[in-house]
Design a protein around this motif. Structure first.
Motif, PDB file in Angstrom:
ATOM      1  N   TYR A   1       6.195  -1.696   7.535  1.00  0.00           N
ATOM      2  CA  TYR A   1       6.206  -0.499   8.290  1.00  0.00           C
ATOM      3  C   TYR A   1       6.918   0.623   7.765  1.00  0.00           C
ATOM      4  CZ  TYR A   1       7.483   2.720  12.144  1.00  0.00           C
ATOM      5  OH  TYR A   1       7.490   3.820  12.916  1.00  0.00           O
ATOM      6  N   TYR A   2       7.856   0.325   7.104  1.00  0.00           N
ATOM      7  CA  TYR A   2       8.547   1.631   6.296  1.00  0.00           C
ATOM      8  C   TYR A   2       7.604   2.102   5.188  1.00  0.00           C
ATOM      9  CZ  TYR A   2      11.947   2.218  10.104  1.00  0.00           C
ATOM     10  OH  TYR A   2      12.449   2.152  11.270  1.00  0.00           O
ATOM     11  N   GLN A   3       7.743   1.005   4.323  1.00  0.00           N
ATOM     12  CA  GLN A   3       6.934   0.928   2.966  1.00  0.00           C
ATOM     13  C   GLN A   3       5.544   1.748   3.180  1.00  0.00           C
ATOM     14  OE1 GLN A   3       8.759  -1.611   3.930  1.00  0.00           O
ATOM     15  NE2 GLN A   3       9.644  -2.681   2.144  1.00  0.00           N
ATOM     16  N   ASN A   4       4.709   1.373   4.061  1.00  0.00           N
ATOM     17  CA  ASN A   4       3.513   2.110   4.218  1.00  0.00           C
ATOM     18  C   ASN A   4       3.702   3.669   4.429  1.00  0.00           C
ATOM     19  OD1 ASN A   4       0.972   2.094   6.771  1.00  0.00           O
ATOM     20  ND2 ASN A   4       0.529   2.151   4.597  1.00  0.00           N
ATOM     21  N   GLN A   5       4.705   4.002   5.130  1.00  0.00           N
ATOM     22  CA  GLN A   5       4.959   5.420   5.483  1.00  0.00           C
ATOM     23  C   GLN A   5       5.304   6.167   3.880  1.00  0.00           C
ATOM     24  OE1 GLN A   5       6.867   6.484   9.133  1.00  0.00           O
ATOM     25  NE2 GLN A   5       7.058   4.403   9.358  1.00  0.00           N
ATOM     26  N   MET A   6       6.028   5.470   3.223  1.00  0.00           N
ATOM     27  CA  MET A   6       6.758   5.892   1.895  1.00  0.00           C
ATOM     28  C   MET A   6       5.664   5.928   1.054  1.00  0.00           C
ATOM     29  SD  MET A   6      10.111   3.440   2.018  1.00  0.00           S
ATOM     30  CE  MET A   6      10.808   3.962   0.517  1.00  0.00           C
TER      31      MET A   6
END
Lengths: 514, 70
Positions: free
Chosen positions: A136-141
């Motif tokens: 979830y967070y890596q995709n946004q980063m």
């Protein structure tokens, strides 16, 4: 007298016009002819970005149309990488011979590369390759505000996010050429399979109440001030060339307790065994990865409310319940069964018996229902693990053959004349795509993924550029069967509009319903 | 073999890490994976796999076939 008659006629005409206007199509209304679709089938494969498979599809916005800036990856400090880091531990999966080792992937140019390029690695579509973070967070980063230039920086697999395939000889490429390829279809939520299966049925983020007082407490993520990126650990390698990044806490839950990375279903089949001495139909609720039963309304609830028949067909569901799971076949995936997280479909309920159906090993039971013309009005089909195209444990070719075979059966089904089939992927699998996702709400949409519309009403040989996301499938089902609108769709539509983005479509852009 | 190495090898095979925490004794890591496998990794390098997906994890880590401490 004459004047009175004319006035009466005029008034009647006005009233008729007003009534007609009231019944005329309004913006947002279902398109004319949508009721011609009587059977909807959604096939949900795994983990491919659009550019990964269809980056060279004629007429589509593919890699050829990407700007130079979007083709280059940046390091964690924002500088342009001089070359891609190697694929840590090698490009091919363990046991593949001959392997493509880490050493063989060193010094790749900072650009996309084609895995089955005969002049390059020459790895066949039938070979399983290294998996990548898809979280979830890596995709946004990695998306980095739409620049898509940090996929390598925030990956655990070195150069792997920049990989793509020449899929022009695949069976599904031919299906896309025959029907409609959507080239602006985005995954509904950021991150991985667990979250995007929830978006397919609920357009919502699952919730873990009081997680800070539960066994899952250590799984609460720590984000930076933006709230959209993980807090980087002090000992994290500074450069992508030096190794996999480290974070203070990269868990399954947001700081406000929404489950965004993989949790296990509370009911069997689940990755978590029953509690010792507990109900054998449940997963041990004390395990930190068991998600409590969810209660948010789903598209299944809405369909049932309007007495529309529907089912979730899962490949190898009954096999796994009866015999346990086995690898490499069927390699059943517990977190790909979204209704198994909901109290409304708990073991023992009539709803579970009616709607959660065994797709059979290799999809045999689902295919039998197709051949018999016995599909409900809405079907979701989830292929078993070895047929879903997921990196790491499945290859592209096996899933491609399987899904194309299912399509061939659907085309011969007695229900075909009034059918709409959507073939798409749950998410990008951590793989780069060059198109910026629409800006919307905190949950998504994420990276662009392939979607193919198959129907006797589909325009032939058409590339549909309309913006869609996973919730567009729900929009179509909602409009067609006149269902109450799920809250997450309303929120998504408002967020898209608030960001000045064009509205997300309902999949009918590729149909000719007249 | 340390916890980072085990995570790298197992997740490369498409088996997602779902939980990582220090064990109750404080002498190692407890790792959970989406397949249902749990791997206990001691700070002394001992490795033990259990749970539904243990056999696959054992193969990926080149552990002895029957899951046990090494």
């Amino acid at each position: 007298m004459k004047r009175t008659l004319w006035l009466a006629l005029f008034s009647s005409t006005l009233a008729l016009c007003a009534a007609a206007a009231a019944f005329a199509a309004q913006p947002g209304d279902p398109p004319d002819g949508i009721s011609k679709i009587e059977t909807v089938v959604v096939i949900f494969a795994e983990n491919r970005a659009f550019d990964n498979l269809y980056g060279h599809f004629p007429g589509a916005e593919g890699i050829d149309k990407a700007s130079q800036e979007s083709l280059q990856q940046r390091d964690r400090d924002g500088s342009v990488l001089s070359e891609l880091p190697p694929v840590w531990d090698g490009l091919t999966a363990k046991g593949v011979t001959p392997p493509v080792t880490q050493a063989m992937t060193e010094h790749l140019p900072n650009a996309p590369f084609t895995v089955n390029d005969a002049k390059g690695f020459n790895v066949a579509l039938s070979v399983t390759t290294h998996d990548l973070w898809h979280r979830y967070y890596q995709n946004q980063m990695q998306i980095n505000g739409g620049k898509n230039d940090m996929f390598v920086a925030w990956a655990d697999s070195g150069a792997m996010p920049m990989s793509n395939w020449d899929a022009s000889k695949t069976d599904m490429w031919a299906v896309a050429q025959k029907y409609v390829l959507d080239d602006h279809f985005f995954m509904g939520g950021f991150g991985g399979s667990f979250f995007n299966h929830q978006w397919l049925i609920c357009a919502c983020a699952p919730y873990y109440a009081n997680a800070d007082k539960s066994p899952a407490k250590p799984s609460i993520s720590v984000t930076d001030d933006s709230g959209t990126a993980l807090k980087i650990a002090d000992n994290s390698p500074k450069s992508a060339g030096d190794g996999i990044p480290k974070f203070v806490s990269d868990g399954n839950l947001t700081p406000d307790f929404y489950a965004v990375n993989t949790m296990q279903p509370p009911y069997q089949p689940s990755g978590n065994d029953p509690a010792a001495g507990g109900d054998p139909l449940l997963a041990d609720p004390a395990k930190p990865t068991t998600l409590p039963p969810q209660t948010e309304p789903t598209i299944g609830d809405m369909l049932s409310l309007k007495h529309v028949s529907w089912a979730w067909y899962s490949g190898a569901w009954q096999y796994t319940l009866d015999h346990g799971n086995h690898t490499p076949i069927p390699n059943f995936q517990y977190h790909h069964q979204p209704f198994n997280y909901y109290a409304n479909y708990a073991p023992g309920t009539e709803a579970r018996r009616e709607h959660l159906r065994d797709g059979g090993v290799g999809g045999a039971s689902f295919i039998q229902a197709i051949d018999d013309g016995a599909l409900p009005q809405v079907s979701f089909y989830k292929p078993q693990g070895n047929l879903n195209e997921h990196s790491g444990y499945a290859d592209i070719q096996a899933g491609d053959h399987h899904i194309a075979d299912v399509i061939a059966h659907l085309e011969k089904s007695p229900q075909w004349p009034h059918m709409l089939v959507v073939v798409t992927y749950d998410e990008n699998g951590g793989i780069w795509d060059h198109v910026a996702p629409p800006k919307a709400d905190r949950w998504g949409p994420g990276t662009r993924i392939p979607a193919i519309i198959v129907s006797p009403f589909a325009k032939h040989g058409y590339v549909d550029h309309t913006p869609y996301d996973t919730t567009s499938i729900l929009r179509f089902i909602t409009e067609r069967f006149e269902l109450p609108v799920l809250r997450g769709i309303v929120v998504r539509d408002r967020a898209v509009a608030a960001n000045g983005e064009p509205p997300l479509g309902d999949l009918t852009g590729g149909l000719d319903l007249n | 073999m340390d916890a980072d190495r085990i995570v790298a090898l197992v997740t490369a095979a498409g088996i997602e890490l779902t939980d990582r925490r220090r064990n109750a004794k404080g002498d190692g890591w407890s790792l959970s994976f989406a397949s249902g496998a749990t791997v206990e990794v001691g700070d002394d390098g001992s490795v033990r796999a259990s749970g539904k997906g243990a056999r696959t994890v054992t193969r990926l880590l080149d552990l002895p076939t029957a899951p046990r401490s090494i």
